[in-house]
Enzyme design. Sequence first.
Site, mmCIF file in Angstrom:
data_model
loop_
_atom_site.group_PDB
_atom_site.id
_atom_site.type_symbol
_atom_site.label_atom_id
_atom_site.label_comp_id
_atom_site.label_asym_id
_atom_site.label_seq_id
_atom_site.Cartn_x
_atom_site.Cartn_y
_atom_site.Cartn_z
ATOM 1 N N PRO A 306 44.239 58.312 32.740
ATOM 2 C CA PRO A 306 43.331 57.020 33.248
ATOM 3 C C PRO A 306 43.493 55.701 32.194
ATOM 4 O O PRO A 306 43.307 55.968 30.864
ATOM 5 C CB PRO A 306 42.007 57.341 33.342
ATOM 6 C CG PRO A 306 41.773 58.486 32.595
ATOM 7 C CD PRO A 306 43.030 59.099 32.284
ATOM 8 N N GLY A 307 43.924 54.736 32.692
ATOM 9 C CA GLY A 307 43.803 53.363 31.696
ATOM 10 C C GLY A 307 42.818 52.493 32.219
ATOM 11 O O GLY A 307 41.692 52.223 31.774
ATOM 12 N N ARG A 308 43.175 51.779 33.456
ATOM 13 C CA ARG A 308 42.348 50.800 33.928
ATOM 14 C C ARG A 308 40.786 51.351 34.299
ATOM 15 O O ARG A 308 40.142 50.650 33.744
ATOM 16 C CB ARG A 308 42.848 50.372 35.199
ATOM 17 C CG ARG A 308 42.414 49.073 35.955
ATOM 18 C CD ARG A 308 42.803 48.998 37.380
ATOM 19 N NE ARG A 308 44.359 49.097 37.551
ATOM 20 C CZ ARG A 308 45.050 48.256 37.805
ATOM 21 N NH1 ARG A 308 44.603 46.985 37.253
ATOM 22 N NH2 ARG A 308 46.427 48.522 37.794
ATOM 23 N N CYS A 375 50.999 25.155 32.850
ATOM 24 C CA CYS A 375 51.863 23.827 33.587
ATOM 25 C C CYS A 375 52.502 24.562 34.706
ATOM 26 O O CYS A 375 53.706 24.624 34.799
ATOM 27 C CB CYS A 375 52.907 23.456 32.404
ATOM 28 S SG CYS A 375 51.954 22.522 31.348
#
Length: 448
Positions: A306-308, A375
């Site tokens: 698991p990361g997120r 931009c």
Amino acid sequence: MPLVPVPVPLPDLPGSAPAAVVWPASAQALPGGDLAVGGVPLTELADRFGTPCYVVDEDEVRARARAWRAALPDAEVAYAGKAFLCRAMVHWIEEEGLSLDVCSAGELELAAHCGFPAERIVLHGNAKSPEDLRTALRLGVGRVVIDSTGEIARLAALVPAGARQRVLVRVVPGVAAGAHAAVRTGVAGQKFGLPVAGGEAEDAVERVLGQPRLELVGLHCHLGSQITDLDPYVTAVRRLVTLLARLRDKHGVTFPELDLGGGFAIAYRDGEASPDPGAYARRVGGELALRCGEADLPVPRLTVEPGRWIAGPAGVALYRVLAVKRSGNRTFVAVDGGMSDNPRPALYGVRYTVRLVGRPTAAPARAMTVVGRHCEAGDVLAEDVPLPGDVRPGDVLAVPAAGAYHVSMASAYNLVGRPPVAAVRDGRARLLVRRETLDDLRGRDVGV
Ligand SMILES: Cc1ncc(COP(=O)(O)O)c(C=O)c1O
Ligand SMILES: N[C@@H](CCCC[NH3+])C(=O)O
């Protein structure tokens, strides 16, 4: 000052994943319109560290890491450092007993610098450079995940005589999952892994078995990212066990490990689904045991990455409003960050929550579009979100669920400098990563 919890609606959603809240568990609404995280008012953090600024709730990270360890006590939980990595994060992950998934010599060196045990590191990458592989071998990482056929001989040639490097082979089981085409890796036709259906996976396994300096300890698959549902993992387990049985029948081998990757979704807006580690353990772990039993295979030790799920909900992004304008029936609220610190809305069309903090207002909410300072017209952070009608320059806006794939994906676009990261805990804040300055940016420009 009295603290009151943030009111969070929790609608019932169909499906296997429960609805999740977007703010860290420590979030508390303060009288006067501010919000505290980790016991520290967000406007105090905006004043002290400047904006844009990222705040990480250390207890939230630790609690989330522990949730996976508790749900899968016999498994390996490898935090995917690509979500967010800095020295403090490495220490928290280490202290909570997790392993670490890295995908470059840079992430490896950071972990090593912090004394993270190399045997608990897994190296990934579809195009590992010679430097990535050499660094992994020099530091003695636990496993290298083979992602292409050519990498097998390339890695084996770097392993010193008399040594053996443990490896996994990343396979593609043909399971479509993930929130966006850019993060779906469970099907053939994208750059990661070796497809099971085309025979490339079996071919790679055979080649690795023929390399005396490589020790094949298992298979790996990673289906994708921001997966809300557990069904794809269950399907992947079935296909992988079928492949394991075929490999046993063909080569007489069984493997001690099976790495099912990460990909667990978080809520970016109230009520969105987020899988529960306990449910994952029951359904996916249960399926693995069942299918291995049926195939008369030993049940391999599971690894999840698991990361997120660990880092995301612990982070809050803070911005200051610079301009408010009407154009074409829309109200734009322009802030001092944007796609250089959060490219996710532009890349994947992700919808975020935004909250005005730091002053009371009775102004009715209106739909507004929060844009950055970069931009291009696509530099949008949150489209048509409700904000008080009197929002004005100087106001502080807070964006929750900002702990994963923001800072780690931040760019130098327009040379505005990447934002700082501060940790909060028990009413105190400390700077983890300082703001990138114009001197940092100019310092890299060494030619004329
Ligand atoms: C191999 C691997 N493991 C784990 C992860 C972590 O994914 P997530 O942050 O979605 O859990 C990723 C990224 O998707 C990955 O590529
Ligand atoms: N960068 C993606 C996730 C990629 C997962 C990495 N394997 C996101 O922000 O959602």
